[in-house]
Write a protein that holds these residues in place. Structure first.
Motif, PDB file in Angstrom:
ATOM      1  N   PRO A  59       0.910  -1.280  -0.026  1.00 36.74           N
ATOM      2  CA  PRO A  59       0.073   0.063   0.128  1.00 36.74           C
ATOM      3  C   PRO A  59       0.799   1.401  -0.037  1.00 36.74           C
ATOM      4  CG  PRO A  59      -0.391  -1.287   2.079  1.00 36.74           C
ATOM      5  CD  PRO A  59       0.523  -2.181   1.091  1.00 36.74           C
ATOM      6  N   GLN A  60       1.953   1.249   0.740  1.00 35.05           N
ATOM      7  CA  GLN A  60       2.933   2.420   0.474  1.00 35.05           C
ATOM      8  C   GLN A  60       3.512   2.767  -0.681  1.00 35.05           C
ATOM      9  OE1 GLN A  60       3.245   0.013   3.087  1.00 35.05           O
ATOM     10  NE2 GLN A  60       2.288   1.511   4.575  1.00 35.05           N
ATOM     11  N   ARG A  61       3.876   1.422  -1.625  1.00 34.83           N
ATOM     12  CA  ARG A  61       4.406   1.874  -2.941  1.00 34.83           C
ATOM     13  C   ARG A  61       3.454   1.843  -4.086  1.00 34.83           C
ATOM     14  NH1 ARG A  61       7.692  -2.707  -4.291  1.00 34.83           N
ATOM     15  NH2 ARG A  61       8.193  -1.557  -6.126  1.00 34.83           N
ATOM     16  N   ALA A  62       1.943   1.657  -3.900  1.00 37.32           N
ATOM     17  CA  ALA A  62       0.881   1.567  -5.140  1.00 37.32           C
ATOM     18  C   ALA A  62       0.582   2.846  -5.606  1.00 37.32           C
ATOM     19  CB  ALA A  62      -0.254   0.966  -4.121  1.00 37.32           C
ATOM     20  N   ALA A  63       0.599   3.876  -4.738  1.00 37.54           N
ATOM     21  CA  ALA A  63       0.209   5.356  -5.292  1.00 37.54           C
ATOM     22  C   ALA A  63       1.512   5.970  -6.242  1.00 37.54           C
ATOM     23  CB  ALA A  63       0.075   6.348  -4.223  1.00 37.54           C
ATOM     24  N   GLY A  64       2.769   5.561  -5.596  1.00 33.69           N
ATOM     25  CA  GLY A  64       3.830   6.041  -6.598  1.00 33.69           C
ATOM     26  C   GLY A  64       4.003   5.273  -7.973  1.00 33.69           C
ATOM     27  N   ILE A  65       3.668   3.827  -7.741  1.00 33.83           N
ATOM     28  CA  ILE A  65       3.606   3.065  -8.792  1.00 33.83           C
ATOM     29  C   ILE A  65       2.588   3.418  -9.998  1.00 33.83           C
ATOM     30  CG2 ILE A  65       3.217   0.563  -9.803  1.00 33.83           C
ATOM     31  CD1 ILE A  65       4.495  -0.498  -7.341  1.00 33.83           C
ATOM     32  N   CYS A  66       1.212   3.742  -9.513  1.00 34.36           N
ATOM     33  CA  CYS A  66       0.415   4.198 -10.465  1.00 34.36           C
ATOM     34  C   CYS A  66       0.669   5.594 -11.141  1.00 34.36           C
ATOM     35  CB  CYS A  66      -0.901   4.840  -9.465  1.00 34.36           C
ATOM     36  SG  CYS A  66      -1.975   3.057  -8.805  1.00 34.36           S
ATOM     37  N   ALA A  67       1.473   6.479 -10.120  1.00 37.83           N
ATOM     38  CA  ALA A  67       1.786   7.838 -10.935  1.00 37.83           C
ATOM     39  C   ALA A  67       2.966   7.624 -11.877  1.00 37.83           C
ATOM     40  CB  ALA A  67       2.277   9.018  -9.780  1.00 37.83           C
ATOM     41  N   SER A  68       3.911   6.623 -11.336  1.00 38.46           N
ATOM     42  CA  SER A  68       4.983   6.460 -12.568  1.00 38.46           C
ATOM     43  C   SER A  68       4.715   5.821 -13.688  1.00 38.46           C
ATOM     44  CB  SER A  68       6.244   5.908 -11.779  1.00 38.46           C
ATOM     45  OG  SER A  68       5.869   4.239 -11.233  1.00 38.46           O
ATOM     46  N   LEU A  69       3.816   4.566 -13.409  1.00 35.33           N
ATOM     47  CA  LEU A  69       3.311   4.165 -14.716  1.00 35.33           C
ATOM     48  C   LEU A  69       2.578   4.834 -15.592  1.00 35.33           C
ATOM     49  CD1 LEU A  69       3.291   1.061 -15.960  1.00 35.33           C
ATOM     50  CD2 LEU A  69       1.242   0.606 -14.308  1.00 35.33           C
ATOM     51  N   SER A  70       1.669   5.650 -15.124  1.00 35.63           N
ATOM     52  CA  SER A  70       0.757   6.341 -15.882  1.00 35.63           C
ATOM     53  C   SER A  70       1.286   7.318 -16.657  1.00 35.63           C
ATOM     54  CB  SER A  70      -0.350   7.119 -15.022  1.00 35.63           C
ATOM     55  OG  SER A  70      -1.024   7.923 -15.622  1.00 35.63           O
ATOM     56  N   GLN A  71       2.617   7.906 -16.137  1.00 37.01           N
ATOM     57  CA  GLN A  71       3.487   9.111 -16.569  1.00 37.01           C
ATOM     58  C   GLN A  71       4.186   8.166 -17.689  1.00 37.01           C
ATOM     59  OE1 GLN A  71       3.495  12.028 -16.018  1.00 37.01           O
ATOM     60  NE2 GLN A  71       4.952  12.358 -17.808  1.00 37.01           N
ATOM     61  N   ALA A  72       4.762   6.927 -17.307  1.00 39.34           N
ATOM     62  CA  ALA A  72       5.565   6.330 -18.437  1.00 39.34           C
ATOM     63  C   ALA A  72       4.608   5.865 -19.600  1.00 39.34           C
ATOM     64  CB  ALA A  72       6.149   5.032 -17.888  1.00 39.34           C
ATOM     65  N   VAL A  73       3.544   5.393 -19.249  1.00 39.19           N
ATOM     66  CA  VAL A  73       2.581   5.082 -20.601  1.00 39.19           C
ATOM     67  C   VAL A  73       2.136   6.229 -21.186  1.00 39.19           C
ATOM     68  CG1 VAL A  73       0.051   4.115 -20.942  1.00 39.19           C
ATOM     69  CG2 VAL A  73       1.471   2.877 -19.475  1.00 39.19           C
ATOM     70  N   ARG A  74       2.031   7.286 -20.860  1.00 39.15           N
ATOM     71  CA  ARG A  74       1.599   8.525 -21.528  1.00 39.15           C
ATOM     72  C   ARG A  74       2.729   9.011 -22.149  1.00 39.15           C
ATOM     73  NH1 ARG A  74       1.174  14.266 -20.494  1.00 39.15           N
ATOM     74  NH2 ARG A  74       2.546  13.906 -18.906  1.00 39.15           N
ATOM     75  N   ASP A  75       3.950   8.917 -21.776  1.00 40.51           N
ATOM     76  CA  ASP A  75       5.318   9.493 -22.575  1.00 40.51           C
ATOM     77  C   ASP A  75       5.332   8.618 -23.699  1.00 40.51           C
ATOM     78  OD1 ASP A  75       5.541  11.745 -20.662  1.00 40.51           O
ATOM     79  OD2 ASP A  75       7.016  10.727 -19.623  1.00 40.51           O
ATOM     80  N   ARG A  76       5.350   7.405 -23.594  1.00 39.75           N
ATOM     81  CA  ARG A  76       5.644   6.354 -24.588  1.00 39.75           C
ATOM     82  C   ARG A  76       4.573   6.666 -25.687  1.00 39.75           C
ATOM     83  NH1 ARG A  76       7.196   0.830 -24.473  1.00 39.75           N
ATOM     84  NH2 ARG A  76       7.401   0.102 -26.697  1.00 39.75           N
ATOM     85  N   ILE A  77       3.101   6.944 -25.284  1.00 38.61           N
ATOM     86  CA  ILE A  77       2.246   6.981 -26.293  1.00 38.61           C
ATOM     87  C   ILE A  77       2.361   8.309 -27.323  1.00 38.61           C
ATOM     88  CG2 ILE A  77      -0.221   7.275 -26.866  1.00 38.61           C
ATOM     89  CD1 ILE A  77      -0.566   5.328 -24.484  1.00 38.61           C
TER      90      ILE A  77
END
Length: 158
Positions: free
Chosen positions: A79-97
């Motif tokens: 639960p402590q890392r989930a929010a950070g993973i959400c933000a970084s994964l979302s940013q990585a996917v958006r940048d890749r697209i």
């Protein structure tokens, strides 16, 4: 000076509206005597379609590759890392697209991560869209410990 004389001078551009004195620039010359500058007006292209339209198969492949980078099959929910993973994964996917240079599209990426404890979940996203131009896709990932949903929206922007 009568009102009709003033209005005639204004119409003939012999004086300014505010001061009723002849309009002069810094060189004490009347502005009307200065050469006219031509402006170039460009016409609209009236192009309504994108030159590089949104490609759903390429985007799904990119989303899957980014998911594989961040999450492994034996990844546990933290639960402590989930929010950070959400933000970084979302940013990585958006940048890749966005690196794919889809013309005239705004990209929105939403990532949800949750812990699996035998419960069910329904995730709903609602938005107004033009069915012919706006696209969306989603990818789900699940293991014994967590679930991840990645939703990507490509909204046509004229």
């Amino acid at each position: 000076m009568s009102i009709s004389t003033i209005s005639n001078k204004i119409l003939e551009k012999e004086c300014s509206i505010i001061s009723f004195h002849p309009v002069k620039n810094d060189d004490n010359q009347n502005i009307d005597d200065s050469p006219k500058v031509r402006t170039v007006n460009y016409q609209n292209t009236y192009r309504l379609l994108s030159k590089n339209p949104f490609n759903e198969t390429k985007t799904l492949e990119a989303v899957q590759e980014e998911l594989e980078k961040y999450i492994k099959c034996d990844t546990r929910y933290d639960p402590q890392r989930a929010a950070g993973i959400c933000a970084s994964l979302s940013q990585a996917v958006r940048d890749r697209i966005q690196d794919m240079n889809f013309d005239r599209y705004k990209i929105v990426c939403v990532v949800d991560i949750g812990e699996k404890k035998g419960q069910g979940i329904i995730s709903i996203a609602r938005f107004l869209r033009d069915f012919s131009k706006d696209k969306y896709l989603f990818r789900n990932f699940e293991n014994h410990f967590l679930f991840i949903t990645v939703m990507v929206g490509a909204f046509y922007f004229e």
